[in-house]
Design a protein around this motif. Sequence first.
Motif, PDB file in Angstrom:
ATOM      1  N   TYR A  64       0.825  -1.206   0.000  1.00 53.62           N
ATOM      2  CA  TYR A  64       0.000   0.000   0.000  1.00 53.62           C
ATOM      3  C   TYR A  64       0.861   1.258   0.000  1.00 53.62           C
ATOM      4  CZ  TYR A  64      -3.185   3.603   1.700  1.00 53.62           C
ATOM      5  OH  TYR A  64      -3.894   4.771   1.845  1.00 53.62           O
ATOM      6  N   SER A  65       1.865   1.299   0.878  1.00 56.70           N
ATOM      7  CA  SER A  65       2.697   2.494   0.984  1.00 56.70           C
ATOM      8  C   SER A  65       3.503   2.735  -0.284  1.00 56.70           C
ATOM      9  CB  SER A  65       3.642   2.376   2.186  1.00 56.70           C
ATOM     10  OG  SER A  65       4.558   1.317   2.012  1.00 56.70           O
ATOM     11  N   ALA A  66       3.993   1.660  -0.903  1.00 53.59           N
ATOM     12  CA  ALA A  66       4.760   1.814  -2.138  1.00 53.59           C
ATOM     13  C   ALA A  66       3.889   2.381  -3.248  1.00 53.59           C
ATOM     14  CB  ALA A  66       5.346   0.465  -2.556  1.00 53.59           C
ATOM     15  N   GLU A  67       2.635   1.951  -3.268  1.00 50.44           N
ATOM     16  CA  GLU A  67       1.711   2.433  -4.293  1.00 50.44           C
ATOM     17  C   GLU A  67       1.393   3.914  -4.106  1.00 50.44           C
ATOM     18  OE1 GLU A  67      -2.764   1.448  -6.078  1.00 50.44           O
ATOM     19  OE2 GLU A  67      -1.977   0.336  -4.366  1.00 50.44           O
ATOM     20  N   ILE A  68       1.162   4.328  -2.839  1.00 51.86           N
ATOM     21  CA  ILE A  68       0.816   5.721  -2.564  1.00 51.86           C
ATOM     22  C   ILE A  68       2.029   6.635  -2.714  1.00 51.86           C
ATOM     23  CG2 ILE A  68      -0.032   7.336  -0.835  1.00 51.86           C
ATOM     24  CD1 ILE A  68      -2.148   5.438  -1.942  1.00 51.86           C
ATOM     25  N   ALA A  69       3.155   6.231  -2.134  1.00 54.26           N
ATOM     26  CA  ALA A  69       4.350   7.075  -2.162  1.00 54.26           C
ATOM     27  C   ALA A  69       4.896   7.252  -3.573  1.00 54.26           C
ATOM     28  CB  ALA A  69       5.438   6.479  -1.268  1.00 54.26           C
ATOM     29  N   GLY A  70       4.664   6.261  -4.438  1.00 52.93           N
ATOM     30  CA  GLY A  70       5.184   6.360  -5.794  1.00 52.93           C
ATOM     31  C   GLY A  70       4.138   6.754  -6.810  1.00 52.93           C
ATOM     32  N   ASP A  71       2.975   7.187  -6.330  1.00 51.34           N
ATOM     33  CA  ASP A  71       1.857   7.499  -7.226  1.00 51.34           C
ATOM     34  C   ASP A  71       1.976   8.922  -7.774  1.00 51.34           C
ATOM     35  OD1 ASP A  71      -0.455   7.075  -8.609  1.00 51.34           O
ATOM     36  OD2 ASP A  71      -1.782   7.553  -6.933  1.00 51.34           O
ATOM     37  N   GLU A  72       3.062   9.176  -8.475  1.00 54.80           N
ATOM     38  CA  GLU A  72       3.269  10.487  -9.078  1.00 54.80           C
ATOM     39  C   GLU A  72       3.673  10.306 -10.545  1.00 54.80           C
ATOM     40  OE1 GLU A  72       5.308  14.705  -7.903  1.00 54.80           O
ATOM     41  OE2 GLU A  72       6.429  12.882  -7.468  1.00 54.80           O
ATOM     42  N   GLU A  73       2.905  10.819 -11.429  1.00 59.28           N
ATOM     43  CA  GLU A  73       3.157  10.663 -12.848  1.00 59.28           C
ATOM     44  C   GLU A  73       3.735  11.943 -13.429  1.00 59.28           C
ATOM     45  OE1 GLU A  73      -0.500   7.679 -14.041  1.00 59.28           O
ATOM     46  OE2 GLU A  73      -0.851   9.829 -13.982  1.00 59.28           O
ATOM     47  N   ASP A  74       4.571  11.773 -14.442  1.00 61.16           N
ATOM     48  CA  ASP A  74       5.081  12.958 -15.115  1.00 61.16           C
ATOM     49  C   ASP A  74       4.021  13.490 -16.081  1.00 61.16           C
ATOM     50  OD1 ASP A  74       5.165  11.320 -17.401  1.00 61.16           O
ATOM     51  OD2 ASP A  74       7.249  10.771 -17.039  1.00 61.16           O
ATOM     52  N   GLU A  75       4.267  14.666 -16.643  1.00 59.31           N
ATOM     53  CA  GLU A  75       3.273  15.314 -17.501  1.00 59.31           C
ATOM     54  C   GLU A  75       2.936  14.481 -18.731  1.00 59.31           C
ATOM     55  OE1 GLU A  75       1.495  17.997 -16.935  1.00 59.31           O
ATOM     56  OE2 GLU A  75       2.408  18.058 -14.942  1.00 59.31           O
ATOM     57  N   GLU A  76       3.959  13.859 -19.317  1.00 52.59           N
ATOM     58  CA  GLU A  76       3.725  13.049 -20.520  1.00 52.59           C
ATOM     59  C   GLU A  76       2.821  11.873 -20.218  1.00 52.59           C
ATOM     60  OE1 GLU A  76       6.305  10.567 -23.874  1.00 52.59           O
ATOM     61  OE2 GLU A  76       7.317  11.920 -22.480  1.00 52.59           O
ATOM     62  N   GLU A  77       3.057  11.242 -19.072  1.00 50.69           N
ATOM     63  CA  GLU A  77       2.233  10.100 -18.692  1.00 50.69           C
ATOM     64  C   GLU A  77       0.792  10.534 -18.412  1.00 50.69           C
ATOM     65  OE1 GLU A  77       1.521   6.107 -18.112  1.00 50.69           O
ATOM     66  OE2 GLU A  77       3.376   7.065 -18.811  1.00 50.69           O
ATOM     67  N   LYS A  78       0.636  11.709 -17.839  1.00 50.62           N
ATOM     68  CA  LYS A  78      -0.710  12.210 -17.552  1.00 50.62           C
ATOM     69  C   LYS A  78      -1.485  12.484 -18.840  1.00 50.62           C
ATOM     70  CE  LYS A  78       0.145  14.371 -13.063  1.00 50.62           C
ATOM     71  NZ  LYS A  78       0.182  15.633 -12.289  1.00 50.62           N
ATOM     72  N   LYS A  79      -0.801  13.014 -19.829  1.00 50.07           N
ATOM     73  CA  LYS A  79      -1.455  13.289 -21.110  1.00 50.07           C
ATOM     74  C   LYS A  79      -1.923  11.998 -21.771  1.00 50.07           C
ATOM     75  CE  LYS A  79       1.004  17.613 -22.097  1.00 50.07           C
ATOM     76  NZ  LYS A  79       1.977  18.287 -22.988  1.00 50.07           N
ATOM     77  N   LYS A  80      -1.082  10.967 -21.703  1.00 48.66           N
ATOM     78  CA  LYS A  80      -1.462   9.667 -22.263  1.00 48.66           C
ATOM     79  C   LYS A  80      -2.668   9.099 -21.527  1.00 48.66           C
ATOM     80  CE  LYS A  80       3.145   8.292 -23.872  1.00 48.66           C
ATOM     81  NZ  LYS A  80       4.256   7.298 -23.722  1.00 48.66           N
TER      82      LYS A  80
END
Length: 330
Positions: A64-80
Amino acid sequence: MEGIMMRHENRYSVGVRRPDGGIELDIKDFKSVFGSSPILRKPLIRGVVSFVDSLVVGMKCLMYSAEIAGDEEDEEEKKKEEQLSEEEREKKKKKEDKAFTLMLYVTVAFSVVLSVALFMFLPYALASLLRRIGANEFLVTVAEAFVKLALFLGYMFLISRMKDIQRTFMYHGAEHKCINCVESGLPLTVDNVMKSSRKHRRCGTSFLFLVMLVSIFLHFIFVLVPSYWVRLFGRLLMVPVVAGISYEIIQWAGRTDSALARMMSAPGLALQRLTTREPDPDMAEVAIAAVEAVFDWRKYLAEEFGMNEADLPPREKSGEPPENIEAGKA
């Protein structure tokens, strides 16, 4: 990872600092993997049960913690992501979750196998080389004890130098400070937490060190066993017994303030110099959030120390989570 797990009675919570700076809380009911039979609470047996339950819950919290702590996407990934339909995003999320879970299970399994090989089989195999110069089984077992302690302490020292692990150890320190703060009769505030000790007698580090010591003494049982392979794999079969005895010792030492208890606790407390670090106030906030999710410390202070509600920090308004904290469903 970037968070803390707190358990009290039949509930546990995981507080994780999100990449955006907020705190994510996940609160769940605790259920033993062995069930709720009264026999599971008997001395020695309860230690084995607690050991296995800690591994299972710990793995869930890590995921759970790994999923939350690493749940940050870059702009390119967000656009996709925005170009996908709701169904495609759901499918993609399930695929990523499945891959992440598989990877984590493989990692944990590999870690367990490596730990058994490194701290159980390797010390005895290395010590057995002394037979070439005429050492008997008693001397081999004594040498095994020194090799095992050297490997364990060396391993702890090396991982404590890793940058990511140092942050984990800072959160570990915040966890201890929170517990010590409340057990000392102080209101659970960031200032009080930061002033509290980062060492605690009932720490998992102390438990691990006790496991090492207890296993060293119990392995002398195999001195008179003639078969090398029975002696080697017998050490693996002794793990539940070692865990049960170690659990009873650390629980007793945590409840007692006698000279013997302090002496038994001293090595584990000294080792916590490696496995805990002084946290920053942000980490203390995460620890406080995790504690308050499962434990009414105000009631505890009132019952144990006779404090009045007026002496304590104000409660959060009913139904409203603290600022920058989001609670997950139980």
